[in-house]
Motif scaffolding. Structure first.
Motif, PDB file in Angstrom:
ATOM      1  N   MET A 155     -14.207  18.652  33.068  1.00 51.68           N
ATOM      2  CA  MET A 155     -13.201  17.752  32.545  1.00 51.68           C
ATOM      3  C   MET A 155     -13.227  17.723  30.978  1.00 51.68           C
ATOM      4  O   MET A 155     -11.851  17.706  30.185  1.00 51.68           O
ATOM      5  N   LEU A 156     -14.178  17.483  30.318  1.00 45.14           N
ATOM      6  CA  LEU A 156     -14.295  17.621  29.046  1.00 45.14           C
ATOM      7  C   LEU A 156     -13.812  18.778  28.366  1.00 45.14           C
ATOM      8  O   LEU A 156     -13.185  18.753  27.207  1.00 45.14           O
ATOM      9  N   GLY A 157     -14.116  20.034  28.801  1.00 49.68           N
ATOM     10  CA  GLY A 157     -13.884  21.257  28.267  1.00 49.68           C
ATOM     11  C   GLY A 157     -12.220  21.445  28.158  1.00 49.68           C
ATOM     12  O   GLY A 157     -11.550  21.921  27.522  1.00 49.68           O
ATOM     13  N   SER A 158     -11.665  20.903  29.409  1.00 53.45           N
ATOM     14  CA  SER A 158     -10.181  20.981  29.422  1.00 53.45           C
ATOM     15  C   SER A 158      -9.395  20.143  28.541  1.00 53.45           C
ATOM     16  O   SER A 158      -8.615  20.440  27.957  1.00 53.45           O
TER      17      SER A 158
ATOM     18  N   PRO B 219     -26.982  24.892  27.839  1.00 52.41           N
ATOM     19  CA  PRO B 219     -25.969  25.681  27.206  1.00 52.41           C
ATOM     20  C   PRO B 219     -24.737  24.937  27.064  1.00 52.41           C
ATOM     21  O   PRO B 219     -23.961  24.818  26.212  1.00 52.41           O
ATOM     22  N   VAL B 220     -24.289  24.462  28.261  1.00 56.35           N
ATOM     23  CA  VAL B 220     -22.954  23.954  28.297  1.00 56.35           C
ATOM     24  C   VAL B 220     -22.862  22.444  27.331  1.00 56.35           C
ATOM     25  O   VAL B 220     -21.706  22.789  26.624  1.00 56.35           O
ATOM     26  N   PHE B 221     -23.926  21.749  27.502  1.00 51.58           N
ATOM     27  CA  PHE B 221     -23.778  20.540  26.926  1.00 51.58           C
ATOM     28  C   PHE B 221     -23.993  20.836  25.295  1.00 51.58           C
ATOM     29  O   PHE B 221     -23.550  20.064  24.414  1.00 51.58           O
ATOM     30  N   THR B 222     -24.834  21.893  24.996  1.00 55.07           N
ATOM     31  CA  THR B 222     -24.972  22.322  23.611  1.00 55.07           C
ATOM     32  C   THR B 222     -23.733  22.468  22.995  1.00 55.07           C
ATOM     33  O   THR B 222     -23.383  22.156  21.693  1.00 55.07           O
ATOM     34  N   HIS B 223     -22.989  23.436  23.650  1.00 60.56           N
ATOM     35  CA  HIS B 223     -21.667  23.906  23.066  1.00 60.56           C
ATOM     36  C   HIS B 223     -20.465  22.959  22.984  1.00 60.56           C
ATOM     37  O   HIS B 223     -19.855  22.538  22.003  1.00 60.56           O
TER      38      HIS B 223
END
Length: 108
Positions: free
Chosen positions: A1-4, A77-81
């Protein structure tokens, strides 16, 4: 959701700055284009969120055992990016901003 939401250009993500600059430039140079841009942004926002919300908040289907992965995915890696994108949306270090300006000058 955060990515979108980041892709859609919601503050404080970096895409918001570019959308805001495009909108303010359109308001200054071509005021008639402003409503078209706002409607386009609204349609794209509604279209993407209309597809993402059922994936995030929808009901799970099928038996619970079939939905489990054989191993837990690594989310570091997801939360780092996401953290890097959020940081650059809130604050860009001066050396990085200068680098972006030099790159923009090279492009024209």
């Amino acid at each position: 959701m955060l990515g979108s939401v980041a892709i859609l250009g919601v503050p404080p993500f970096g895409v918001f700055a570019s959308e805001f600059l495009i909108l303010t430039a359109a308001m200054a140079q071509q005021p008639w284009a402003t409503p078209i841009l706002l409607v386009s942004l609204g349609v794209s926002f509604a279209a993407i969120l209309g597809k993402v919300q059922p994936m995030v908040f929808g009901e799970a289907s099928g038996p619970p055992a079939a939905m489990r992965l054989p191993h837990r995915p690594d989310l570091l890696p997801v939360f780092t990016h996401l953290a890097i994108v959020l940081m650059l949306g809130l604050y860009i270090p001066p050396y990085l901003a200068d680098w972006y300006r030099q790159a923009a000058k090279l492009l024209g």
